[in-house]
Design a protein around this motif. Structure first.
Motif, short mmCIF file in Angstrom:
data_model
loop_
_atom_site.label_atom_id
_atom_site.label_comp_id
_atom_site.label_asym_id
_atom_site.label_seq_id
_atom_site.Cartn_x
_atom_site.Cartn_y
_atom_site.Cartn_z
N LYS A 36 0.80 -1.23 0.00
CA LYS A 36 0.00 0.00 0.00
C LYS A 36 0.83 1.28 0.00
O LYS A 36 0.31 2.36 -0.24
CB LYS A 36 -0.92 0.01 1.22
CG LYS A 36 -2.05 -1.02 1.15
CD LYS A 36 -2.98 -0.69 0.00
CE LYS A 36 -4.15 -1.65 -0.05
NZ LYS A 36 -5.04 -1.36 -1.20
N ARG A 37 2.13 1.17 0.28
CA ARG A 37 2.94 2.38 0.35
C ARG A 37 4.32 2.09 -0.24
O ARG A 37 5.02 1.19 0.22
CB ARG A 37 3.05 2.85 1.80
CG ARG A 37 3.85 4.12 1.97
CD ARG A 37 3.85 4.60 3.41
NE ARG A 37 2.52 5.08 3.81
CZ ARG A 37 2.27 5.63 5.00
NH1 ARG A 37 3.23 5.75 5.90
NH2 ARG A 37 1.05 6.05 5.28
N ARG A 71 1.79 8.31 -10.50
CA ARG A 71 0.40 8.27 -10.97
C ARG A 71 -0.11 6.84 -11.15
O ARG A 71 -1.29 6.57 -10.89
CB ARG A 71 0.27 9.08 -12.26
CG ARG A 71 0.55 10.56 -11.99
CD ARG A 71 0.05 11.48 -13.06
NE ARG A 71 0.12 12.87 -12.60
CZ ARG A 71 -0.30 13.90 -13.30
NH1 ARG A 71 -0.83 13.71 -14.50
NH2 ARG A 71 -0.21 15.13 -12.82
N GLU A 88 1.72 13.60 -4.29
CA GLU A 88 0.34 13.52 -4.76
C GLU A 88 0.33 13.65 -6.27
O GLU A 88 1.37 13.86 -6.91
CB GLU A 88 -0.50 14.62 -4.11
CG GLU A 88 -0.44 14.66 -2.59
CD GLU A 88 -1.14 13.46 -1.94
OE1 GLU A 88 -1.82 12.70 -2.67
OE2 GLU A 88 -1.00 13.29 -0.71
N ILE A 102 -0.90 5.75 -7.53
CA ILE A 102 -2.11 6.38 -7.00
C ILE A 102 -3.35 5.82 -7.70
O ILE A 102 -4.40 5.63 -7.08
CB ILE A 102 -2.02 7.91 -7.15
CG1 ILE A 102 -0.94 8.46 -6.20
CG2 ILE A 102 -3.36 8.58 -6.86
CD1 ILE A 102 -0.68 9.95 -6.34
N PHE A 103 -3.24 5.53 -9.00
CA PHE A 103 -4.35 4.91 -9.72
C PHE A 103 -4.78 3.61 -9.06
O PHE A 103 -5.95 3.26 -9.03
CB PHE A 103 -3.94 4.67 -11.18
CG PHE A 103 -4.99 3.98 -12.01
CD1 PHE A 103 -6.01 4.71 -12.60
CD2 PHE A 103 -4.96 2.60 -12.18
CE1 PHE A 103 -6.99 4.08 -13.36
CE2 PHE A 103 -5.94 1.96 -12.94
CZ PHE A 103 -6.96 2.70 -13.53
N HIS A 104 -3.78 2.89 -8.51
CA HIS A 104 -4.06 1.62 -7.84
C HIS A 104 -4.21 1.80 -6.33
O HIS A 104 -4.04 0.84 -5.57
CB HIS A 104 -2.95 0.61 -8.15
CG HIS A 104 -2.98 0.11 -9.55
ND1 HIS A 104 -3.90 -0.83 -9.99
CD2 HIS A 104 -2.23 0.45 -10.64
CE1 HIS A 104 -3.69 -1.07 -11.28
NE2 HIS A 104 -2.69 -0.32 -11.71
N GLU A 105 -4.50 3.03 -5.91
CA GLU A 105 -4.81 3.36 -4.51
C GLU A 105 -3.65 3.07 -3.57
O GLU A 105 -3.83 2.63 -2.43
CB GLU A 105 -6.07 2.60 -4.06
CG GLU A 105 -7.30 2.98 -4.89
CD GLU A 105 -8.56 2.26 -4.44
OE1 GLU A 105 -8.44 1.23 -3.74
OE2 GLU A 105 -9.66 2.72 -4.79
N MET A 106 -2.45 3.33 -4.04
CA MET A 106 -1.26 3.23 -3.20
C MET A 106 -0.77 4.62 -2.83
O MET A 106 -1.02 5.59 -3.56
CB MET A 106 -0.13 2.49 -3.94
CG MET A 106 -0.49 1.10 -4.42
SD MET A 106 0.76 0.43 -5.54
CE MET A 106 2.02 -0.06 -4.39
N GLU A 107 -0.08 4.73 -1.73
CA GLU A 107 0.58 5.99 -1.36
C GLU A 107 2.02 5.95 -1.86
O GLU A 107 2.67 4.90 -1.85
CB GLU A 107 0.56 6.17 0.16
CG GLU A 107 -0.83 6.39 0.74
CD GLU A 107 -0.78 6.60 2.25
OE1 GLU A 107 0.14 6.06 2.90
OE2 GLU A 107 -1.66 7.31 2.77
#
Length: 319
Positions: free
Chosen positions: A2-3, A25, A53, A28-33
């Motif tokens: 996740k990160r 990007r 971000e 983030i598209f895959h909901e990772m930080e």
């Protein structure tokens, strides 16, 4: 996972920013930080780490250099330095790391991999000297910078009827010299992968002169030695007037070419995909326009080579 973190290390190359953008990007598209690590391994040890971000990587795809900056770090070569780096990664909860750079950066990725931390290497160097990929990020842009310079130098060489010796970068690899020399119509290309005979070089220049050729361009890869030394030998043995141009770090700057932007975007995104799949210790690359990945330790154990047929072709076309 996740990160993740991303850093650039070693010498900068055009397209590094495009690769960073793709990593951020895609993640983030895959909901990772995503956390950016500034100033390479030195910043990792020092904890110079900030969350990135979508807007953090806006308007950078066309910029040369690296927004994350880069630095050399001798401390990271030590066990103590590597343990400090892993401590920082754990502190920020970073579970995987994308490392964009050349062979020195890959050595760092290898060290972290051997300590059990998942790393993905993305080849970012103008030298094109990373095995496991046909091209590295930045090579195409640097190549076009060199060709542009050769074209301009040839105008002057023609006007003054002189022999110009042009030194290009590449460290111990001759890719820039070979590709630029072939594309720029150089009479002779000196690469570190192959020995050269000064007497043969002089003979070629004299044969050209005897048939009415008034100027020549000789490309010297920095891994061969100094263009100044080559120039002095030519003047001493052949009596031809020479001029030397050392292109230097101008080759590492500038807006990345379309090829480098696309390559960087594809490789950066692929690195994230591998981490999403729980894979570490890999090096991404492109072979015959197909994305590939290899064990990063195995990649570092392979020798760098250049295309012998292309090298021979350059000699055949410059008779």
């Amino acid at each position: 996972m996740k990160r993740i973190g991303v850093l650039t290390s070693g010498g900068d190359s055009p397209g590094m920013n495009a690769a960073v953008r793709a990593v951020v990007r895609k993640a983030i598209f895959h909901e990772m930080e995503v956390f950016g690590i500034y100033y390479g391994y030195q910043g990792l040890i020092n904890g110079d780490i900030r969350q990135l971000e979508l807007g953090s990587v806006g308007d950078i795809i066309h910029r040369g250099g690296t927004m994350l900056h880069t630095a050399r770090c001798l401390e990271f070569k030590t066990e103590e330095g590597q343990l400090k780096a892993i401590e920082q990664l754990n502190k920020y909860g970073i579970e995987g790391l994308v490392i964009i750079g050349g062979d020195g950066s890959y050595m760092g990725a290898k060290a972290l991999t051997e300590r059990g931390f998942p790393c993905i290497g993305v080849p970012g160097t103008i030298d094109n000297d990373i095995p496991g990929t046909d091209f590295t990020i930045g090579f195409d842009t640097a190549l076009n910078t060199v060709i542009d310079a050769i074209d301009k130098i040839r105008d002057t060489a023609t006007s003054h009827e002189r022999t110009y010796v042009v030194e290009v970068m590449g460290r111990n690899a001759g890719d820039i010299a070979l590709w630029a020399g072939l594309a720029g119509g150089a009479e002779t290309i000196l690469c570190p992968e192959y020995d050269y005979d000064m007497e043969e070089l002089i003979g070629k220049l004299k044969r050209g002169h005897d048939r009415g050729k008034k100027h020549s361009i000789i490309i010297v890869a920095e891994g061969v030695g100094s263009a100044v030394d080559v120039s002095r030998k030519i003047e001493a043995k052949a009596g031809f007037e020479t001029r030397v141009t050392v292109l230097g770090h101008v080759q590492r700057g500038g807006s990345p070419s379309a090829n480098d932007r696309v390559l960087a975007s594809r490789l950066g995104a692929r690195a994230v995909e591998l981490l999403l799949d729980g894979k570490g210790g890999r090096s991404v690359g492109i072979e015959q326009n197909r994305l590939v990945d290899y064990d990063i330790i195995e990649v570092l154990g392979k020798p760098h080579t250049i295309d012998k047929k292309m090298y021979d072709l350059s000699s055949e076309l410059s008779i």
